[in-house]
Design a protein around this motif. Structure first.
Motif, short mmCIF file in Angstrom:
data_model
loop_
_atom_site.label_atom_id
_atom_site.label_comp_id
_atom_site.label_asym_id
_atom_site.label_seq_id
_atom_site.Cartn_x
_atom_site.Cartn_y
_atom_site.Cartn_z
N SER A 104 -10.75 12.50 10.02
CA SER A 104 -10.60 11.20 10.07
C SER A 104 -11.52 10.40 10.92
N LEU A 105 -11.31 10.82 12.24
CA LEU A 105 -12.31 10.18 13.27
C LEU A 105 -13.46 10.24 13.63
N VAL A 106 -13.95 11.31 12.84
CA VAL A 106 -15.22 11.47 12.78
C VAL A 106 -15.91 10.71 11.89
N THR A 107 -15.03 9.96 10.37
CA THR A 107 -15.26 9.52 9.55
C THR A 107 -15.49 7.83 10.10
N TRP A 108 -14.83 8.04 10.77
CA TRP A 108 -15.23 6.27 11.12
C TRP A 108 -15.90 6.13 12.82
N THR A 109 -15.80 7.02 13.48
CA THR A 109 -16.69 6.70 14.38
C THR A 109 -18.15 6.89 13.42
N LEU A 200 -22.51 14.74 6.07
CA LEU A 200 -21.07 15.36 6.83
C LEU A 200 -19.95 14.47 6.06
N LEU A 201 -20.04 13.28 6.17
CA LEU A 201 -19.35 11.97 5.41
C LEU A 201 -18.95 12.88 3.73
N ALA A 202 -19.89 12.82 2.86
CA ALA A 202 -19.44 13.29 1.94
C ALA A 202 -18.72 14.96 1.51
N THR A 203 -19.50 15.75 2.65
CA THR A 203 -18.17 16.87 2.61
C THR A 203 -17.07 16.46 3.32
N ILE A 204 -17.17 15.78 4.35
CA ILE A 204 -14.83 15.39 4.47
C ILE A 204 -14.75 14.87 3.25
N ALA A 206 -15.23 15.65 0.27
CA ALA A 206 -15.34 16.04 -1.17
C ALA A 206 -13.77 17.26 -0.85
N THR A 207 -14.07 17.97 0.70
CA THR A 207 -13.20 18.94 1.07
C THR A 207 -11.85 18.43 1.80
N SER A 208 -11.26 17.39 2.05
CA SER A 208 -10.31 16.93 2.72
C SER A 208 -9.42 17.03 1.97
N PRO A 209 -9.64 16.42 0.24
CA PRO A 209 -7.82 17.27 -0.27
C PRO A 209 -7.87 18.52 -0.36
N PHE A 210 -9.16 18.77 -0.65
CA PHE A 210 -7.95 20.36 -0.80
C PHE A 210 -7.71 21.33 0.36
N VAL A 211 -8.13 21.30 1.61
CA VAL A 211 -7.63 21.13 2.33
C VAL A 211 -6.27 20.20 3.02
N GLY A 212 -5.92 19.79 2.49
CA GLY A 212 -4.75 18.83 2.63
C GLY A 212 -3.90 20.06 1.70
N LEU A 213 -4.00 20.06 0.00
CA LEU A 213 -3.41 21.34 -0.53
C LEU A 213 -3.57 22.31 0.02
N PHE A 214 -3.81 23.02 0.74
CA PHE A 214 -3.86 23.91 1.52
C PHE A 214 -2.93 23.98 1.90
N ALA A 256 -9.70 11.64 2.99
CA ALA A 256 -10.33 12.03 2.52
C ALA A 256 -11.25 10.46 1.20
N ILE A 257 -10.19 9.71 1.17
CA ILE A 257 -9.99 8.41 0.51
C ILE A 257 -11.40 7.24 1.18
N PRO A 258 -11.03 7.36 2.64
CA PRO A 258 -11.89 6.33 3.65
C PRO A 258 -13.59 7.07 3.76
N ALA A 259 -13.61 8.06 3.55
CA ALA A 259 -15.13 9.21 3.63
C ALA A 259 -15.54 8.93 2.74
N VAL A 260 -15.38 9.08 1.83
CA VAL A 260 -15.76 8.47 -0.13
C VAL A 260 -16.63 6.99 -0.10
N ILE A 261 -15.12 6.11 0.94
CA ILE A 261 -16.23 4.72 0.68
C ILE A 261 -16.81 4.30 1.63
N ILE A 262 -16.67 4.65 2.51
CA ILE A 262 -17.92 4.64 3.24
C ILE A 262 -18.94 5.45 2.48
N TYR A 263 -19.06 6.84 2.38
CA TYR A 263 -20.50 6.83 2.11
C TYR A 263 -20.98 5.95 1.10
N ASN A 264 -20.02 5.60 -0.33
CA ASN A 264 -21.18 4.63 -1.10
C ASN A 264 -21.36 3.55 -1.12
#
Length: 309
Positions: A104-109, A200-204, A206-214, A256-264
């Motif tokens: 999340s820190l990388v996303t906002w950076t 990197l935004l797209a990767t975060i 797409a994968t963050s929800p599954f990492v949290g689910l793990f 994940a949610i901010p990363a997807v919004i920022i990517y779009n």
């Protein structure tokens, strides 16, 4: 730049994770010492009370014997705040939450850096296009721009270089084709540069929800193991472990949610900037075509001069 930031973040995350684990172990050891220190004096008191209880009636003896049993099973209340749940979570769940917080820190950076970059390059390119709108030749446009450092300056330089290298060649179509090839390479390089960080935004996203689910699955698994060991299904015992596990999913969604919004958002802004780059390429091509036509007008062919005679 992004690789350096990621390496530093991984090191900081690992150090913080180890520090939190050591602090949790120290707290658990101190709590165990306090509990053993408080329960040890209770043994002689019960033994001392057992001697006079032999001469008392059976009802008083049973009441005295039942009193220590209530004290040996204290009810511990768990504080279900996010920080306390993080401290009480398993080491794997902690690692997942720290990694998601770092993502999340990388996303906002990236968001802050790309917003500044795109705003600056769009404003400068629009100003450059407005500057050369009335230019009649490549040299005049290059002089009007000066050392602007925009993509338009690179396109004008490529057109002038191709015109200089193609001096003496009578085929205008070949010159324009080679210039268009140079323009396409410059535009592709600029598109790759302006999209840096979006992968990197797209990767975060797409994968963050599954990492949290793990992390959630791992935490719930540990909670069920604790339930089997304690042999109780009391909600006060089950709820803290499940809440700690669900916190990992919350971290994943927050990342994940901010990363997807920022990517779009950046996809739309980047598309608009690349349209400006395409307009710049067309402007440079038109100036090159004018220079070629002007060269033919200023140097008429010998056949025309013989016809005039």
């Amino acid at each position: 730049m992004f690789r350096t930031v990621l390496k530093v973040g991984v090191v900081l995350a690992f150090v913080s994770m180890v520090t939190v684990a050591l602090a949790q172990q120290t707290t658990a050891g101190s709590d165990q010492k306090i509990s053993t220190g408080t329960t040890a004096p209770a043994v002689p008191s019960s033994g001392a009370a057992a001697a006079p209880a032999a001469s008392a009636d059976n009802g008083a003896a049973s009441a005295d014997a039942a009193r220590p049993l209530k004290n040996t099973t204290p009810v511990t209340l768990h504080e279900l705040s996010p920080w306390s749940m993080f401290l009480a979570a398993d080491i794997i769940v902690k690692a997942v939450m720290i990694g998601l917080a770092f993502a999340s820190l990388v996303t906002w950076t990236i968001f802050i850096a790309k917003m500044i970059e795109l705003s600056v390059v769009q404003r400068r390119l629009r100003a450059a296009l407005h500057t050369i709108a009335d230019s009649r030749s490549l040299a005049e446009a290059q002089f009007a721009l000066g050392a602007s450092g925009t993509i338009l300056s690179s396109l004008l330089s490529a057109a002038m270089r191709e015109g200089r290298l193609s001096a003496g060649i009578s085929s205008d179509a070949g010159v324009k084709e080679r210039a268009a090839s140079s323009f396409a390479e410059i535009v592709r390089a600029e598109a790759r540069r302006i999209r840096l960080g979006m992968g990197l935004l797209a990767t975060i996203g797409a994968t963050s929800p599954f990492v949290g689910l793990f992390g959630t699955v791992w935490g719930i698994m540990n909670s069920f193991i604790g339930i089997s060991k304690s042999q109780t299904t009391n909600l006060a015992v089950v709820a803290p472990g499940i809440a700690e596990a669900l916190l990992a999913t919350a971290f994943g969604l927050v990342a994940a949610i901010p990363a997807v919004i920022i990517y779009n958002h950046f996809a739309r802004v980047t598309k608009g900037y690349l349209e400006l780059v395409g307009r710049s390429s067309g402007a440079a091509g038109r100036l090159l075509s004018r220079d070629l036509d002007r060269t033919h007008v200023s140097s008429p062919r010998p056949a025309n001069s013989r016809a005039a005679e």
